[in-house]
Design a protein around this motif. Structure first.
Motif, mmCIF file in Angstrom:
data_model
loop_
_atom_site.group_PDB
_atom_site.id
_atom_site.type_symbol
_atom_site.label_atom_id
_atom_site.label_comp_id
_atom_site.label_asym_id
_atom_site.label_seq_id
_atom_site.Cartn_x
_atom_site.Cartn_y
_atom_site.Cartn_z
ATOM 1 N N LYS A 193 3.997 -23.366 35.665
ATOM 2 C CA LYS A 193 4.893 -22.358 35.111
ATOM 3 C C LYS A 193 5.922 -21.933 36.147
ATOM 4 O O LYS A 193 7.098 -21.719 35.840
ATOM 5 C CB LYS A 193 4.098 -21.141 34.627
ATOM 6 C CG LYS A 193 3.351 -21.371 33.329
ATOM 7 C CD LYS A 193 2.551 -20.151 32.940
ATOM 8 C CE LYS A 193 1.751 -20.391 31.659
ATOM 9 N NZ LYS A 193 0.907 -19.230 31.302
ATOM 10 N N VAL B 296 8.369 -24.767 36.329
ATOM 11 C CA VAL B 296 9.277 -24.754 35.182
ATOM 12 C C VAL B 296 10.253 -23.597 35.295
ATOM 13 O O VAL B 296 11.436 -23.724 34.981
ATOM 14 C CB VAL B 296 8.489 -24.666 33.853
ATOM 15 C CG1 VAL B 296 9.426 -24.408 32.689
ATOM 16 C CG2 VAL B 296 7.713 -25.956 33.630
ATOM 17 N N LYS C 135 10.526 -28.962 27.775
ATOM 18 C CA LYS C 135 9.920 -27.638 27.893
ATOM 19 C C LYS C 135 9.520 -27.089 26.525
ATOM 20 O O LYS C 135 8.560 -26.331 26.402
ATOM 21 C CB LYS C 135 10.885 -26.677 28.592
ATOM 22 C CG LYS C 135 11.004 -26.940 30.094
ATOM 23 C CD LYS C 135 12.222 -26.267 30.692
ATOM 24 C CE LYS C 135 12.131 -24.775 30.700
ATOM 25 N NZ LYS C 135 13.295 -24.145 31.376
ATOM 26 N N VAL D 111 2.154 -30.125 32.217
ATOM 27 C CA VAL D 111 2.084 -29.114 31.158
ATOM 28 C C VAL D 111 0.683 -29.063 30.570
ATOM 29 O O VAL D 111 0.139 -27.985 30.307
ATOM 30 C CB VAL D 111 3.081 -29.442 30.029
ATOM 31 C CG1 VAL D 111 2.901 -28.484 28.854
ATOM 32 C CG2 VAL D 111 4.501 -29.369 30.545
#
Length: 262
Positions: A129, A132, A220, A260
């Motif tokens: 996270k 990202v 994403k 992910v």
């Protein structure tokens, strides 16, 4: 400390989980307990636990229903405990993303091992996270292609601005600087020369960078296959898309997706 929520209608089992586990030793804290799934759902919403330990059979709302209504939204890890060993329950739990299915009576050693494994998974997700987050639009544009800068700068030539506009409008298609040269009836050499002078990129490099920005946004979102994303940003082959993606992002699309899911 990792936050634990225990949802179990049997008092003796619920209290046993709370007081017989050395939660501090495994870097956890029990932030709440509930007797049924309906109350458990409210606690998930208010306490934001990292891990939910839940029974299946409970009054008002069972564990499966509670998970169905919350696990995707609140992104916690879940462990189901139950006296029911039926495979159908296990299959349903797995389909919801439950990490472990433990049978009663609880093996506390096994529970501790499961929680330690989940802590590793949670830490990986947290790091991803953060990764990202570092790839938000502002940072991506600065690191890969500062499109705002190139869109707003006062250009010496309107051709460059028009070429950037052309890329933004047509990147999903198969395009090249030859297409632009036909529009303006100017040579590709001249157009590439002024484009490079004013942006520091060749037309093709700028196009690829813009396509990768768009592909990161789609990755994403997580609702398209990699080959679909490649096609949607104008790159026909999966292999070439992977090469270009890794060149600018530092990892392949597959590795990006794996982070992910881990």
């Amino acid at each position: 400390m990792f936050k634990i929520l225990i949802v179990e209608d049997e008092d003796i089992i619920r209290k046993g989980l709370i007081y017989m586990m050395n939660w501090v030793e495994i870097e956890c804290i029990v932030v709440g307990e509930s007797r049924d799934g309906e109350e458990g759902l409210k606690m998930i919403e208010s306490l934001a636990p990292d891990i939910v330990i839940t029974d299946i059979r409970m009054p008002f709302k069972d564990g499966i229903q509670m998970l169905e209504e919350s696990i995707e939204k609140y992104k916690y890890e879940a462990i189901i405990i139950s006296g029911y060993s039926e495979f159908e329950y296990a299959k349903k739990a797995i389909s919801l993303g439950v990490s472990e299915y433990l049978l009663k009576p609880i093996d506390f050693k096994k529970l501790a091992e499961t929680i330690n494994n989940l802590k590793v998974k949670i830490n990986k997700k947290t790091k991803f996270k953060e990764y990202v987050s570092s790839l938000d639009k502002t940072n991506i544009y600065k690191d890969i292609l500062d499109i705002t800068h190139y869109s707003n700068i006062k250009k010496k030539s309107s051709y460059v601005k028009n070429m950037i506009d052309y890329i933004q409008e047509n990147y999903p298609k198969k395009i090249s600087i030859t297409d632009v040269s036909k529009i303006y009836n100017l040579s590709t050499v001249y157009l590439n020369s002024i484009f490079k002078e004013e942006t520091n990129y060749t037309f093709n490099d700028f196009l690829n960078r813009y396509r990768i920005l768009k592909s990161v946004e789609l990755l994403k979102q997580g609702n398209l296959m990699i080959y679909e994303i490649a096609d949607s940003v104008g790159i026909e082959t999966y292999k070439y898309f992977s090469q270009v993606f890794k060149k600018y992002i530092g990892k392949s699309p597959t590795e990006f997706i794996k982070d992910v899911n881990d």
